[in-house]
Write a protein that holds these residues in place. Structure first.
Motif, PDB file in Angstrom:
ATOM      1  N   LEU A   1      44.002  36.339  29.054  1.00  0.00           N
ATOM      2  CA  LEU A   1      44.053  37.803  29.031  1.00  0.00           C
ATOM      3  C   LEU A   1      45.445  38.233  28.580  1.00  0.00           C
ATOM      4  CD1 LEU A   1      41.711  37.190  31.282  1.00  0.00           C
ATOM      5  CD2 LEU A   1      42.114  39.567  31.882  1.00  0.00           C
TER       6      LEU A   1
ATOM      7  N   PRO B   1      43.849  44.569  33.238  1.00  0.00           N
ATOM      8  CA  PRO B   1      43.212  45.889  33.141  1.00  0.00           C
ATOM      9  C   PRO B   1      43.708  46.863  34.201  1.00  0.00           C
ATOM     10  CG  PRO B   1      41.657  44.255  33.991  1.00  0.00           C
ATOM     11  CD  PRO B   1      42.937  43.527  33.719  1.00  0.00           C
TER      12      PRO B   1
ATOM     13  N   ASN C   1      36.268  52.924  35.357  1.00  0.00           N
ATOM     14  CA  ASN C   1      36.992  51.647  35.415  1.00  0.00           C
ATOM     15  C   ASN C   1      36.037  50.488  35.723  1.00  0.00           C
ATOM     16  OD1 ASN C   1      39.407  50.160  35.132  1.00  0.00           O
ATOM     17  ND2 ASN C   1      39.652  50.059  37.349  1.00  0.00           N
TER      18      ASN C   1
ATOM     19  N   GLY D   1      37.059  47.002  34.444  1.00  0.00           N
ATOM     20  CA  GLY D   1      38.418  47.016  34.979  1.00  0.00           C
ATOM     21  C   GLY D   1      38.477  46.270  36.296  1.00  0.00           C
ATOM     22  N   ASP D   2      39.653  46.257  36.906  1.00  0.00           N
ATOM     23  CA  ASP D   2      39.846  45.545  38.180  1.00  0.00           C
ATOM     24  C   ASP D   2      39.713  46.491  39.361  1.00  0.00           C
ATOM     25  OD1 ASP D   2      40.276  43.184  36.924  1.00  0.00           O
ATOM     26  OD2 ASP D   2      42.384  42.970  37.507  1.00  0.00           O
TER      27      ASP D   2
ATOM     28  N   SER E   1      41.898  40.379  38.088  1.00  0.00           N
ATOM     29  CA  SER E   1      42.227  39.512  36.940  1.00  0.00           C
ATOM     30  C   SER E   1      43.623  38.935  37.074  1.00  0.00           C
ATOM     31  CB  SER E   1      42.161  40.319  35.638  1.00  0.00           C
ATOM     32  OG  SER E   1      40.903  40.898  35.483  1.00  0.00           O
TER      33      SER E   1
ATOM     34  N   PHE F   1      30.473  41.309  31.692  1.00  0.00           N
ATOM     35  CA  PHE F   1      31.081  42.426  30.963  1.00  0.00           C
ATOM     36  C   PHE F   1      29.994  43.373  30.460  1.00  0.00           C
ATOM     37  CE2 PHE F   1      32.284  44.548  27.084  1.00  0.00           C
ATOM     38  CZ  PHE F   1      33.537  45.062  27.374  1.00  0.00           C
TER      39      PHE F   1
ATOM     40  N   GLU G   1      39.965  42.074  25.559  1.00  0.00           N
ATOM     41  CA  GLU G   1      41.001  42.478  26.527  1.00  0.00           C
ATOM     42  C   GLU G   1      40.581  42.171  27.958  1.00  0.00           C
ATOM     43  OE1 GLU G   1      42.018  46.643  26.122  1.00  0.00           O
ATOM     44  OE2 GLU G   1      42.211  46.399  23.947  1.00  0.00           O
ATOM     45  N   ARG G   2      39.307  42.426  28.272  1.00  0.00           N
ATOM     46  CA  ARG G   2      38.891  42.320  29.671  1.00  0.00           C
ATOM     47  C   ARG G   2      38.384  40.938  30.074  1.00  0.00           C
ATOM     48  NH1 ARG G   2      39.002  47.940  30.936  1.00  0.00           N
ATOM     49  NH2 ARG G   2      41.067  48.238  30.024  1.00  0.00           N
ATOM     50  N   THR G   3      37.900  40.162  29.093  1.00  0.00           N
ATOM     51  CA  THR G   3      37.338  38.856  29.451  1.00  0.00           C
ATOM     52  C   THR G   3      38.277  37.708  29.095  1.00  0.00           C
ATOM     53  OG1 THR G   3      36.269  38.543  27.318  1.00  0.00           O
ATOM     54  CG2 THR G   3      34.973  39.684  29.013  1.00  0.00           C
TER      55      THR G   3
END
Ligand SMILES: C[S@@+](CC[C@H](N)C(=O)[O-])C[C@H]1O[C@@H](n2cnc3c(N)ncnc32)[C@H](O)[C@@H]1O
Ligand code: SF4
Length: 411
Positions: free
Chosen positions: A32, A36, A283, A288-289, A302, A344, A362-364
């Protein structure tokens, strides 16, 4: 699912949170580039009565609630979680339940001051609290606002006395109207939850509920199709429900009426006036987290090379005892690389306007090529639109969202 091997004591025993956190920073399967946004969810696990359709972690309040013990345990939970989120600012806060509006004004004030003492909040962070009609007192709600709550989410469900009764709600139509009136006078930003496809509900009755809700001009509306959840009273004794054609007509009516009133339909069940989308929920849908504290709360956190999920003890008593012992987390695992695409997409496909393909990476921490095959298949079936700047479900994809999401399950 990869169970995390926690060095040292078993998860139910005390552990050194800082040492436990260090292992998550070690090299792993993902990359990552940045972490996030991070939200905070706080669960309040009691309700006056358990509703027959509800499968949330809510417990009927018997006698006086151990508010102080619970808030002490939530603070311990937060303190023990801090090493997992060092240095990160909190984007939004959501106090959900259960029925958080059973909390005293002093209890809520203490909770938010604990949060502020231990965590840096982003300036102007959205702080939402769920509230039930039937628990509304104007003065208490003013105190909630003065303590920092800046968005109220009210579980109206229906404005019809007979439907509220069928749903086993503790409030009647008069209290529903009064709750919205108090919310409107006290909070600039509020949401109304309504459910439709209720037992024996007609299209006209569903329309009337929606029109009554919109007559208060709420900045946000959540419209949930009543679902029969396993292990609920309704699952055991199913009520007579509208058939699929009628509930599809209700859904069409909701889309038309909310659009005509200026609401943007931005997620499966969410409708907002311009600029009033729920930041906390966005989010979640953007993968998001979130740190979830309190009984039964879930977290997704994350790190540069892994994404962690946690669940806390569900029973309030077990949660309080476990927090006192030094570890309220009952289960913890790392999301496996092979599950990441599905996890996701399960969230992001709920967004009616879709998402930028770069968000996937970005997120995974993985390349979008990991899901090329199901993306192509979904596109070929007319369930998905895709170009280099956007991936979004088509109208057909929105209607058959479960099928579309399932295409991203691998193995
Ligand atoms: C976390 S619940 C609790 C909110 C609050 N305790 C209440 O019930 O007023 C949030 C919302 O989920 C919705 N909900 C709960 N169970 C549902 C079900 N079985 N089907 C559809 N919506 C449901 C309701 O609209 C509810 O307001
Ligand atoms: S009040 Fe809300 S959380 Fe509590 S039982 Fe009813 S639906 Fe569930």
């Amino acid at each position: 699912m990869i169970p995390i091997k926690v060095a040292g004591p078993a998860p139910s025993e005390p552990r050194n949170p800082a040492t436990a956190a260090l292992q998550y920073l070690q090299p792993g399967a993902l990359n990552l580039a940045a972490l996030p946004p991070l939200s905070l969810y706080i669960h309040y696990p009691w309700c006056v009565r358990k509703c027959p359709y509800c499968d949330f972690n809510s417990h009927e309040a018997k006698g006086e609630l151990p508010e102080k013990d619970y808030l002490d345990a939530v603070r311990l939970d937060l303190e023990q979680s801090l090493p997992l989120i060092w240095g990160r600012k909190i984007h939004t806060v959501f106090i959900g339940g259960g029925t958080p509006s059973l909390m005293s004004a002093a209890g809520l004030d203490r909770l938010l001051s604990d949060v502020r003492t231990l965590l840096p909040l982003e300036i102007g962070a959205e702080i939402t609290m769920e509230a039930n009609p039937g628990t509304f007192e104007q003065e208490r709600f003013k105190s909630y606002r003065d303590s920092g709550v800046n968005r109220l989410s009210i579980g109206i469900q229906s404005f019809s006395g007979s439907h509220l009764k069928a749903l086993g709600r503790i409030h009647d139509e008069r209290e529903a109207l009064r709750a919205v009136e108090i919310a409107r006078c006290t909070f600039d930003n509020f949401n109304l939850d309504l459910m439709f496809a209720l037992p024996s509900q007609t299209l006209e009755e569903a329309r009337r509920d929606l029109q009554t809700a919109m007559s208060f001009a709420p900045p946000h509306l959540s419209m949930y199709h009543l679902t029969m959840e396993p292990n609920t009273v309704f699952a055991k004794y199913p009520p007579a429900l509208p058939d699929d054609d009628l509930s599809a007509d209700m859904q069409d009516m909701i889309l038309e009426a909310t659009a005509a009133a200026g609401y943007e339909h931005y997620e499966v069940s969410a409708y907002a006036k311009a600029g009033k989308r729920a930041k906390h929920n966005l989010n979640y849908w953007g993968f998001g987290d979130y740190l979830g504290i309190g009984a039964g709360a879930h977290s997704k956190i994350s790190f540069p090379h892994r994404v962690l999920r946690q669940a806390r003890y569900k029973q309030p008593g077990s949660f309080i005892e476990a927090a006192k012992r030094g570890n309220p987390v009952q289960e913890e695992h790392e999301i496996a690389r092979g599950d990441m695409g599905f996890e996701f997409m399960l969230n992001a496909l709920r967004l009616t306007e879709g998402f930028d393909p770069n968000l996937f990476g970005e997120r995974t921490g993985m390349n979008i090529s990991a899901i090329t095959k199901p993306l192509n298949e979904a596109e070929a079936k007319g369930l998905l639109y895709r170009d280099h700047k956007l991936i979004k479900p088509t109208e057909l994809g929105q209607r058959f969202l479960n099928d579309l999401q399932e295409m991203f399950l691998v193995g």
